[in-house]
Write a protein that holds these residues in place. Sequence first.
Motif: not given
Length: 249
Positions: A44-46, A97-98, A245-249
């Motif tokens: 979101r912040e990005s 965010n996720a 981005l599609l990978m786990p954070a």
Amino acid sequence: MLALSPFDWFLAALAALIVGASKTGLPGGVTLAVALFAQLFPARESTGALLPVLICADVLAVSLLRKPPDWRLLLRIFPWTALGVLLGWGLLGRIDNAQLRLIIGVLIVGMTLYQLAQRLVWGSSPLPSSNSRAFAASMGTAAGITTMIANAAGPFMAFYLLAMRMGKLEFVVVNAWFFLAINSFKVPFATNLGLITWDSLRFNLLLVPLVLAGALLGRWMLRRIHQRVFELMVLLLALVGGLRLLMPA
């Protein structure tokens, strides 16, 4: 934001350079910048952190071009884009965010694969001309939603402008004015969601010289690197960023 690591600052500087270059004749870079900023901050912040950087580059592009756009084309699509921004604003207030990270990743990967296919398979052939209101409404609404939630409306606007069968210069001019208008329109909504703050604006201010440098670098590179090679390079890097981005954070 000001407590980023040296490597994070490097990625932020790289993103600012890419945004500047993408607005002065080397398309496709904004998608990569979106992916880089989504690596630096929560999803979101990005979006809020990147928006003022984009507006700075938009102002620079319009100033350098010094040519009025075809207002008829802009007025046809802008109301629908504004509607899409409102829809995206409502969506941003209801997802975490996720979820947004996943949405941004899917958008980047999908749009990058489409653009790669357009160049490698279809040879970047012009799209069929379409002057229908339904076409403008669909492209405008999709652009508004994606630009509000991910600063990723470029492919939809390109699809719309290519369908109008306009020349290269006219394409660049209309595109520059469109994004200056729509990105500025997004500011109060991003501020309302807390995505633009005094802290983020201080961060943006530090990146302004790099946006300007990127604009100059883009003009220099445009004369020396084959456009097709550069676009493919940027798209491949954007694809890597989207997959990350599609990978786990």
